[in-house]
Motif scaffolding. Structure first.
Motif, short mmCIF file in Angstrom:
data_model
loop_
_atom_site.label_atom_id
_atom_site.label_comp_id
_atom_site.label_asym_id
_atom_site.label_seq_id
_atom_site.Cartn_x
_atom_site.Cartn_y
_atom_site.Cartn_z
N LEU A 204 13.63 7.17 4.38
CA LEU A 204 12.52 7.21 3.41
C LEU A 204 12.40 8.60 2.82
CD1 LEU A 204 9.69 5.20 5.22
CD2 LEU A 204 11.04 4.51 3.22
N ARG A 205 11.97 8.66 1.57
CA ARG A 205 11.74 9.97 0.92
C ARG A 205 10.44 9.90 0.13
NH1 ARG A 205 15.78 7.40 -2.22
NH2 ARG A 205 15.00 7.05 -4.32
N PRO A 206 9.83 11.05 -0.12
CA PRO A 206 8.54 11.04 -0.83
C PRO A 206 8.66 10.34 -2.18
CG PRO A 206 9.07 13.25 -0.05
CD PRO A 206 10.28 12.41 0.21
N GLY A 207 7.66 9.53 -2.50
CA GLY A 207 7.58 8.91 -3.82
C GLY A 207 8.33 7.60 -3.97
N VAL A 208 9.15 7.26 -2.99
CA VAL A 208 9.99 6.07 -3.19
C VAL A 208 9.17 4.78 -2.99
CG1 VAL A 208 10.84 5.77 -0.80
CG2 VAL A 208 12.33 5.19 -2.72
N GLY B 135 0.80 -1.23 0.00
CA GLY B 135 0.00 0.00 0.00
C GLY B 135 0.83 1.28 0.00
N LEU B 136 0.15 2.37 0.32
CA LEU B 136 0.79 3.70 0.34
C LEU B 136 1.03 4.12 1.79
CD1 LEU B 136 -1.07 6.08 -2.16
CD2 LEU B 136 1.35 5.43 -2.15
N VAL B 137 2.21 4.58 2.08
CA VAL B 137 2.55 5.07 3.42
C VAL B 137 2.61 6.59 3.37
CG1 VAL B 137 4.45 5.22 5.08
CG2 VAL B 137 3.74 2.99 4.20
N ASP B 138 1.88 7.22 4.27
CA ASP B 138 1.81 8.68 4.28
C ASP B 138 2.95 9.25 5.14
OD1 ASP B 138 1.13 11.29 4.30
OD2 ASP B 138 -0.84 11.02 5.22
N LEU B 139 3.88 9.92 4.49
CA LEU B 139 5.06 10.44 5.19
C LEU B 139 4.70 11.47 6.27
CD1 LEU B 139 7.83 9.40 4.49
CD2 LEU B 139 8.25 11.44 3.14
N ALA B 140 3.53 12.12 6.10
CA ALA B 140 3.14 13.17 7.05
C ALA B 140 2.93 12.62 8.47
CB ALA B 140 1.85 13.84 6.56
N ARG B 141 2.70 11.32 8.57
CA ARG B 141 2.51 10.70 9.89
C ARG B 141 3.82 10.58 10.68
NH1 ARG B 141 0.48 4.83 10.10
NH2 ARG B 141 0.98 5.18 12.27
N TYR B 142 4.94 10.74 9.96
CA TYR B 142 6.25 10.43 10.55
C TYR B 142 7.12 11.68 10.65
CZ TYR B 142 4.78 5.65 9.46
OH TYR B 142 4.09 4.47 9.39
N ILE B 143 8.19 11.59 11.43
CA ILE B 143 9.11 12.72 11.62
C ILE B 143 10.25 12.64 10.59
CG2 ILE B 143 10.61 13.95 13.24
CD1 ILE B 143 9.02 12.46 15.52
N HIS B 144 11.05 11.60 10.70
CA HIS B 144 12.19 11.39 9.79
C HIS B 144 12.39 9.88 9.64
CE1 HIS B 144 14.40 12.37 13.81
NE2 HIS B 144 13.62 11.33 13.90
#
Ligand code: 0L1
Length: 255
Positions: free
Chosen positions: A234-238, A90-99
């Motif tokens: 992790l980075r956006p889109g990866v 699935g898709l993981v939403d980066l906004a939920r995480y810090i770094h």
């Protein structure tokens, strides 16, 4: 120390909810490893009070690669909850995480209550199934900078996980190839043998730690055995995947 335990537990809980990093605590307020587990427990209680449900445990620093990456030398453990479970594929939403960082793991599903220290010989009998998994770690401390006590207090950076297909075949598990890919490119390559010599040893360690903490892990729980390699940011889109020889794949994409 009791007031400090409550204060640090609240701060860590808030940091996780707001996805905001904090300075490590142990520099200003040194505390013991026993107190670190008390803080972890108090912070987890805040989540349970808000309706999160425990789904199992994770071990950390079970491989040399992870110990070296984070500059620590002891095995640690923390709790996993249903809110941390991300959809496999699935898709993981980066906004939920810090770094967030990601690392390749093996996940066990337990078949029986773990209520006493196990030997390596009997450990397999407590396992219902095994799966390839990815763990998303997200330290609540700025720049992932922490002491062993800090990281234990922070529930061992536990934040997210995906679990791939379950298998009942453990025959090759002791030394199975592990490849973690970012956008199809292999970035971490290793073997399950890096996890304490073989992943079932992690279950043995988990049983001892649970016994020392006077806790029972119910049948049907997940046990994440610890990373086989170092973690990757992790980075956006990866797109991230892990392939474990004989077990298959787990993956997710980052939004
Ligand atoms: O698998 C692991 O060894 C997880 C360690 C978690 C602590 C961290 O690196 O932030």
């Amino acid at each position: 120390m009791n007031a400090d335990i409550a204060r640090i537990a609240t701060a860590l809980d808030q940091a996780a909810r707001r996805a905001e990093a904090l300075a490590q605590f142990s520099v200003e307020t040194p505390f013991s490893l026993d107190d670190a587990y008390r803080i972890q427990r108090a912070a987890m209680q805040r989540r349970y009070d808000d309706g999160e449900r425990s789904i199992g445990i994770k071990l950390g620093f079970t491989s040399r690669a992870k110990m070296i990456q984070m500059g620590v030398d002891s095995l640690i453990w923390g709790w996993l909850t249903d809110a941390m479970l991300e959809e496999d594929g699935g898709l993981v939403d980066l906004a939920r995480y810090i770094h967030p960082r990601v690392e390749p793991e093996v996940c066990f599903l337990t078949r029986r209550d773990i209520d006493r220290p196990l030997t390596l010989l009997e450990a397999a009998d407590f396992v219902e199934a095994v799966a390839p998994a990815l763990e998303i770690i997200d330290s609540r401390y700025q720049a992932f900078k922490f002491s062993l006590e800090d990281v234990v207090a922070d529930n061992c950076s536990s934040s997210g996980l995906t679990v791939g297909p379950w298998s009942r075949d453990f025959s090759g598990l002791a030394n199975a190839g592990v490849v973690m890919r970012l956008d199809g490119r292999a970035v971490q390559v290793g073997s399950t043998a890096a996890i304490l010599g073989q992943p079932l040893r992690s279950l043995v360690q988990a049983s001892r730690l649970l016994h020392d903490a006077e806790r029972v892990l119910p049948a049907g729980s997940l046990v994440m055995v610890g990373a086989a390699t170092a973690a990757e940011a992790l980075r956006p889109g990866v797109h991230v995947s892990v392939e474990i020889q004989g077990l298959g794949e787990s993956s997710f994409s980052v939004r």
